[in-house]
Design an enzyme around this catalytic site. Structure first.
Site, PDB file in Angstrom:
ATOM      1  N   GLU A 220       0.830  -0.976   0.098  1.00  0.00           N
ATOM      2  CA  GLU A 220       0.154   0.259  -0.316  1.00  0.00           C
ATOM      3  C   GLU A 220       0.979   1.054   0.017  1.00  0.00           C
ATOM      4  OE1 GLU A 220      -1.031  -2.627   1.798  1.00  0.00           O
ATOM      5  OE2 GLU A 220      -2.425  -3.336   1.086  1.00  0.00           O
TER       6      GLU A 220
ATOM      7  N   HIS B 131     -11.415  -5.527   8.673  1.00  0.00           N
ATOM      8  CA  HIS B 131     -11.866  -5.609   7.780  1.00  0.00           C
ATOM      9  C   HIS B 131     -13.386  -5.192   7.856  1.00  0.00           C
ATOM     10  CE1 HIS B 131      -9.858  -8.921   6.802  1.00  0.00           C
ATOM     11  NE2 HIS B 131      -9.690  -9.341   5.504  1.00  0.00           N
TER      12      HIS B 131
END
Lengths: 321, 345
Positions: free
Chosen positions: A58, A125
């Protein structure tokens, strides 16, 4: 014929790619696979070489987007989940967000964050990261609550010459539907009165708008008229629309799905206290998720975040003040 | 406007050993002169914000990368790359304006010291977080490739400490996956601030990491300008000619503190007295004289020329305005219609 919130995001990206050769999409599994949620389904085939897989990096995904933006591109970065923006946090807040201020070179990148909770998704998540990014100067943070906004705001995000954190809510992906894609829209930075009312204002954003609307529906049956303000963008916050609503109702409850310390709800309450103190008939209130990580079990999760039930209780309490 | 009088000395035939060596040596001299001036200004309390970070001992490796790059390339230098910046095209006055806080500098007082650049010219301004510029260079190279440009190279620099970051790993892996024309210069100067290499990495050599990332490895003696020019020239050429990403490891000893606030008392005397502790300026000057490329008198005239250029630039910058907080545009967005009115009232 109807279009879901997720399809609107895909369609917005397809249009951005078609309209502007400088646009490309980079993220994990976004290529021929079409993304973990299928937000880029078919786009790699439709736009060869412009929708491609990133390694699980990322930091490097965002860093490379900044470099490409310096060279005149307009990248869209998909974080597979908003939670995974944390390894890219440094590049977002220190590289992307400071570039224009430091150098006068614009940084037109869009970072899509599939955000918020869904049942059973657990601590890693489910997170809502908007307040973290909104804290930093140099970023715009969008939190669309409707299919129409998911489409029009994403197109606007790509066209904006500054980095945009686009928080799309996973809970809305499949079940939220509209008849068709919009042809016109309210500009980013403006809030929307999602439902007019006279007795109390609920300020919400993203998926919480729908919980708030459900409460407004419920209380309307009892003769109480709740006004619901959908913030749409949380950086900037449209303070004027909030204050105008409080002027009408005299009571405000601010609802957010994120953790309770600080954040969007605290910011809105602070602004109301500063700008609309004399308009209030009761202390401004806020409702957030609990101050724990987000639980896995559906029964725990359902109580961890605000829902129509807990919002309704907070509204009834505020109406008694 | 003061410009660099020796900027145009870039040799027309880069293969001419004398020309390239002497040109690079003169960039080194100029950079050392700027650094010594900055150190003096620091001691005199003339540096706004207080920080001065020098490249003493690293001029040869830094300048060698700078002269190996050309227009159209992307360059993201680091803290000790004053020489490379000059060789890449930065002017002395640009550097001094940033260090002294002139509003006319490229960062206009919004950022300072080593945090400067001209992104439009491929000269990227570093942030402080080590390793973070690798992927930014990668992205610029990916954009150039997408546009169909050819024969371009991107390069960035780190110390050995910077190789311990996650950003280094992600950026290197990304450059390898994309097989970019990228040169990663790691100058192993034995200390990351005060931390010795024994506390920084456990691999036998930093070169051994190259294969893991799909890079080709190069080793150079950072105290030896000839070796720096050979190694970096070769790495840049290979990257430019489709050889994929290159990792260059230069070894030397940092001949100053981390910044001028740091007396570097922790540096091991054995390192100072080892070949790593040689001053690349001295080594290069000896080579110039030994080859008969210039005599001591001529070198002294180069030094004097550098000194007068730096002095003139300082005099000019000291007459320039500092940024005015009352007329400063306190806004971090280009999209002024999206400024938050409550925060920007």
């Amino acid at each position: 014929m109807s279009v879901t919130y997720l399809e609107a995001i895909r369609e917005a990206q397809a249009r951005a790619l078609a309209d502007d050769p400088r646009v490309y999409i980079y993220g994990q599994d976004v290529g021929s696979f079409g993304g973990a949620f299928k937000a880029t389904k078919g786009l790699a085939q439709q736009f060869p070489g412009r929708v491609f897989d990133a390694p699980i990096s990322e930091d490097a995904m965002v860093g490379s987007a900044v470099g490409a933006a310096i060279e005149g591109m307009r990248p869209i970065i998909e974080m597979q989940f908003a939670d995974f923006s944390t390894p890219g946090f440094n590049q977002i807040i220190n590289q992307a967000a400071t570039l224009y201020w430091r150098t006068q070179i614009p940084c037109p990148i869009t970072i899509r964050l599939p955000s918020g909770g869904t049942s059973g998704s657990g601590p890693f998540h489910s997170q809502s990261m908007e307040a973290l990014f909104a804290h930093y100067p140099g970023l715009i943070v969008m939190t669309p609550a409707t299919v129409e906004d998911a489409y029009s705001m994403l197109l606007e995000a790509v066209a904006i010459d500054d980095p945009v954190i686009f928080c799309e809510h996973k809970f809305l992906y499949y079940h939220l539907k509209a008849d068709k894609l919009p042809t016109e829209s309210i500009p980013a930075g403006k809030a929307r009165v999602a439902r007019p009312g006279r007795d109390l204002t609920i300020v919400a954003y993203s998926a919480m708008v729908h919980e708030a609307l459900a409460v407004a529906e419920e209380l309307a049956l009892e003769g109480t008229e709740i006004e619901v303000v959908d913030l749409r963008t949380i950086k900037p916050i449209d303070t004027d629309t909030i204050v105008a609503s409080v002027a009408r109702t005299g009571r405000v409850l601010v609802v957010g799905e994120a953790f309770p310390w600080g954040g969007v709800t605290a910011e809105v309450v602070a602004r109301v206290a500063t700008e609309a103190f004399g308009l209030l008939d009761a202390p401004p209130q806020r409702l957030n998720a609990k101050d724990t990580p987000i639980p896995y079990h559906p029964d725990l999760w359902a109580v961890h975040r605000p829902t129509a039930r807990s919002i309704s209780a907070a509204v009834r309490n505020l109406l008694q003040m | 406007m003061v410009t660099s009088p020796i900027f145009d000395l870039r040799p027309s035939d880069p293969t001419a050993e004398r020309d390239i060596f002497v040109t690079t040596f003169r960039w080194m001299l100029l950079a050392r002169t700027v650094d010594e001036k900055l150190a003096g200004l620091y001691r005199a309390g003339k540096i706004p914000g207080g920080g001065v970070y020098l490249g003493k001992g690293q001029e040869a490796v830094s300048a060698s990368l700078g002269v190996s790059l050309q227009q159209g390339d992307v360059y993201a230098p680091l803290i000790r790359d004053g020489a490379g910046r000059l060789a890449f095209g930065e002017t002395v006055i640009e550097a001094l304006r940033t260090c002294l806080g002139s509003v006319l500098g490229p960062m206009r007082g919004r950022d300072g010291n080593v945090h400067r650049g001209r992104p439009k010219d491929g000269y990227l301004p570093m942030i402080s977080h080590l390793g973070a510029m690798i992927s930014v260079v990668n992205g610029a190279l990916m954009a150039k490739r997408r546009r169909g440009e050819q024969h371009f190279v991107g390069a960035t620099c780190l110390g050995e400490g910077g190789t311990s970051t996650g950003a280094f790993h992600e950026g290197m892996n990304q450059a390898g996956v994309e097989r970019l024309p990228f040169v990663m210069l790691v100058t192993d100067n034995q200390y990351a601030y005060s931390t010795p290499t024994s506390r920084q990495f456990a691999c036998k050599s930093l070169e051994s990491r190259a294969a893991a990332y799909g890079f080709q490895a190069h080793s150079i003696d950072g105290t030896n300008l000839a070796d720096c020019l050979r190694g970096l020239g070769s790495a840049v050429t290979q990257a430019r000619n489709g050889g994929g990403p290159q990792l260059v490891i230069a070894r030397l000893l940092r001949l100053c503190g981390h910044g001028e606030h740091d007396d570097a008392s922790y540096v091991d005397d054995r390192l100072k007295n080892s070949p790593l502790g040689r001053d690349c300026m001295v080594v290069a000057e000896q080579r110039v004289i030994a080859e008969g490329w210039a005599d001591k008198q001529e070198i002294q005239s180069w030094r004097a020329q550098a000194s007068s250029e730096v002095e003139a630039a300082v005099v000019q910058v000291q007459t320039e305005a500092s940024p005015d907080p009352y007329t400063e545009r306190w806004s971090a967005l280009k999209s002024t219609h999206l400024l938050d009115g409550f925060l920007n009232a």
